[in-house]
Design a protein around this motif. Structure first.
Motif, short mmCIF file in Angstrom:
data_model
loop_
_atom_site.label_atom_id
_atom_site.label_comp_id
_atom_site.label_asym_id
_atom_site.label_seq_id
_atom_site.Cartn_x
_atom_site.Cartn_y
_atom_site.Cartn_z
N UNK A 51 0.83 -1.21 0.00
CA UNK A 51 0.00 0.00 0.00
C UNK A 51 0.87 1.26 0.00
N UNK A 52 0.36 2.29 -0.63
CA UNK A 52 1.05 3.58 -0.60
C UNK A 52 0.77 4.26 0.74
N UNK A 53 1.63 5.19 1.14
CA UNK A 53 1.38 5.91 2.40
C UNK A 53 0.01 6.57 2.43
N UNK A 54 -0.63 6.55 3.58
CA UNK A 54 -1.94 7.15 3.80
C UNK A 54 -3.03 6.51 2.93
N UNK A 55 -2.87 5.20 2.69
CA UNK A 55 -3.79 4.49 1.81
C UNK A 55 -4.17 3.14 2.42
N UNK A 56 -5.40 2.71 2.14
CA UNK A 56 -5.85 1.36 2.50
C UNK A 56 -5.92 0.53 1.24
N UNK A 57 -5.31 -0.66 1.29
CA UNK A 57 -5.37 -1.59 0.18
C UNK A 57 -6.08 -2.85 0.67
N UNK A 58 -7.17 -3.23 -0.03
CA UNK A 58 -8.00 -4.36 0.40
C UNK A 58 -7.99 -5.45 -0.66
N UNK A 59 -8.10 -6.71 -0.19
CA UNK A 59 -8.16 -7.81 -1.13
C UNK A 59 -9.54 -7.86 -1.79
N UNK A 60 -9.67 -8.54 -2.95
CA UNK A 60 -10.95 -8.56 -3.67
C UNK A 60 -12.11 -9.11 -2.84
N UNK A 61 -11.85 -10.07 -1.96
CA UNK A 61 -12.93 -10.66 -1.18
C UNK A 61 -13.53 -9.65 -0.21
N UNK A 62 -12.66 -8.90 0.47
CA UNK A 62 -13.19 -7.88 1.38
C UNK A 62 -13.87 -6.76 0.58
N UNK A 63 -13.28 -6.40 -0.55
CA UNK A 63 -13.89 -5.36 -1.38
C UNK A 63 -15.27 -5.78 -1.86
N UNK A 64 -15.44 -7.04 -2.18
CA UNK A 64 -16.74 -7.53 -2.62
C UNK A 64 -17.78 -7.36 -1.52
N UNK A 65 -17.38 -7.61 -0.27
CA UNK A 65 -18.29 -7.42 0.86
C UNK A 65 -18.67 -5.95 1.04
N UNK A 66 -17.76 -5.05 0.65
CA UNK A 66 -18.04 -3.61 0.78
C UNK A 66 -18.80 -3.06 -0.42
N UNK A 67 -18.90 -3.84 -1.49
CA UNK A 67 -19.57 -3.35 -2.69
C UNK A 67 -21.02 -3.00 -2.37
N UNK A 68 -21.41 -1.80 -2.68
CA UNK A 68 -22.76 -1.34 -2.37
C UNK A 68 -22.88 -0.65 -1.02
N UNK A 69 -21.82 -0.69 -0.22
CA UNK A 69 -21.81 0.01 1.06
C UNK A 69 -21.57 1.49 0.80
N UNK A 70 -22.57 2.31 1.05
CA UNK A 70 -22.51 3.72 0.66
C UNK A 70 -21.56 4.54 1.50
N UNK A 71 -20.97 3.93 2.54
CA UNK A 71 -20.02 4.67 3.38
C UNK A 71 -18.63 4.75 2.74
N UNK A 72 -18.37 3.87 1.74
CA UNK A 72 -17.02 3.77 1.22
C UNK A 72 -16.99 3.88 -0.30
N UNK A 73 -15.82 4.29 -0.80
CA UNK A 73 -15.57 4.29 -2.23
C UNK A 73 -14.43 3.32 -2.51
N UNK A 74 -14.61 2.46 -3.51
CA UNK A 74 -13.61 1.46 -3.86
C UNK A 74 -13.06 1.76 -5.24
N UNK A 75 -11.76 1.55 -5.41
CA UNK A 75 -11.16 1.71 -6.73
C UNK A 75 -10.18 0.58 -6.97
N UNK A 76 -10.39 -0.15 -8.04
CA UNK A 76 -9.50 -1.27 -8.36
C UNK A 76 -8.17 -0.73 -8.87
N UNK A 77 -7.09 -1.29 -8.41
CA UNK A 77 -5.76 -0.88 -8.88
C UNK A 77 -5.20 -1.98 -9.77
N UNK A 78 -4.08 -1.69 -10.40
CA UNK A 78 -3.47 -2.67 -11.30
C UNK A 78 -3.13 -3.94 -10.54
N UNK A 79 -3.13 -5.04 -11.27
CA UNK A 79 -2.80 -6.32 -10.65
C UNK A 79 -1.40 -6.25 -10.05
#
Length: 322
Positions: free
Chosen positions: A273-301
């Motif tokens: 992860x870059x400084x001041x950043x959260x990096x999440x695995x796809x499984x956790x991101x899938x659980x957050x999908x549709x959660x209006x509290x957060x914004x998700x952005x896929x990064x390069x493999x």
């Protein structure tokens, strides 16, 4: 501090005289000394010479208590030894930290070295009863919470959100500041991080100076804790930047620690992860999908050491994509 003074200080904290050898304690407990020493070593105590008078009435009671759990069939001997090891590890860390705090208090009070033994003995008289009550209270509350969770959980299929938080450039910084400044920084990081995790429904598994491992039952909770950790430490101008890795999946609980691929993945993502950043695995991101509290952005493999390639996601607050 002379050997005799050291012994007097230790006995002040034991609050009873040493009067038995290891063989005498084992005899009173009704077991061979080799078996008694297995339990002492599990509790974190070194073997002593056969003729050394090092043990108190409490040592006899403790050994009988451990053996009694075995003879009553509450646990088998290996489980009792595991309990003893966990108690020994926790008690060692707790005792070391409390002794350090006591030494710092005497330093700040300007107590001369020649007067330290007497000051330590006075401190033992005043603090041991209170600390003993607090220790039993906090342990019992934590045991109640842990037993409540595990009573309805299949230990072979525990699924959690796991988070690592890591201070960026800590090794380099540690070479540039004094030991006192470093200790103060670590205390601030650990204290504030623990407050954030526990007050928002997570559980601190362990801290390692410049990093923190925590778990939560839900991805939302873990993501909220991760963001609050970034925000809280960013307000401290003297604190290095933080980075966080999150992953969700099965974990293995063992002796108060967590293991498994999910834990390893969270750790690896933190390092990427870059400084001041959260990096999440796809499984956790899938659980957050549709959660209006957060914004998700896929990064390069990314190539994750020991785990292959995956496409993780950054996690930020809704409306604040980075």
């Amino acid at each position: 501090m002379a050997e005799e003074e050291t012994r007097e200080v230790a006995e002040a904290f034991l609050r009873e005289p040493r009067r038995y050898t290891s063989h005498q304690v084992a005899e009173m407990a009704g077991v061979p000394v080799y078996r008694a020493r297995r339990f002492w070593r599990a509790l974190g105590f070194a073997n002593v010479a056969d003729d050394a008078v090092e043990f108190t009435e409490s040592d006899v009671v403790a050994l009988k208590t451990l053996l009694g759990m075995v003879s009553a069939g509450i646990y088998d001997e290996e489980h009792v030894l595991q309990i003893a090891r966990s108690l020994g590890r926790a008690a060692t860390r707790l005792a070391e930290s409390q002794a350090e705090i006591g030494a710092e208090a005497l330093d700040q009070a300007g107590v001369p070295l020649a007067e330290r033994p007497r000051a330590w003995r006075r401190r033992a008289e005043r603090v041991v009863p209170d600390l003993a009550r607090l220790l039993v209270y906090s342990w019992q509350r934590q045991l109640a919470a842990a037993a409540g969770r595990l009573a309805v959980q299949d230990m072979s299929t525990v699924r959690l959100a796991v988070g690592f938080a890591d201070l960026v450039g800590f090794t380099r910084l540690s070479r540039q500041i004094t030991e006192t400044e470093l200790a103060t920084l670590v205390d601030r990081f650990e204290g504030r991080s623990a407050d954030v995790v526990t007050s928002n429904g997570g559980r601190v598994v362990k801290t390692l100076g410049d990093s923190l491992l925590f778990v939560a039952d839900k991805a939302h909770t873990a993501a909220e804790i991760g963001l609050l950790l970034l925000e809280t430490h960013a307000r401290d101008k003297g604190m290095p930047e933080l980075r966080v890795g999150l992953a969700a999946g099965p974990v293995i609980w063992r002796m108060g620690d967590v293991f498994g691929t999910t834990v390893n993945l969270a750790s690896r993502l933190t390092a990427l992860a870059r400084p001041d950043t959260i990096l999440a695995d796809p499984e956790l991101a899938e659980e957050l999908d549709g959660d209006r509290a957060f914004a998700l952005r896929c990064v390069d493999r990314l190539s994750v050491r020991g785990l292959g390639e995956l496409a993780p996601f950054t996690v930020s607050r809704a409306g604040a994509l980075s």
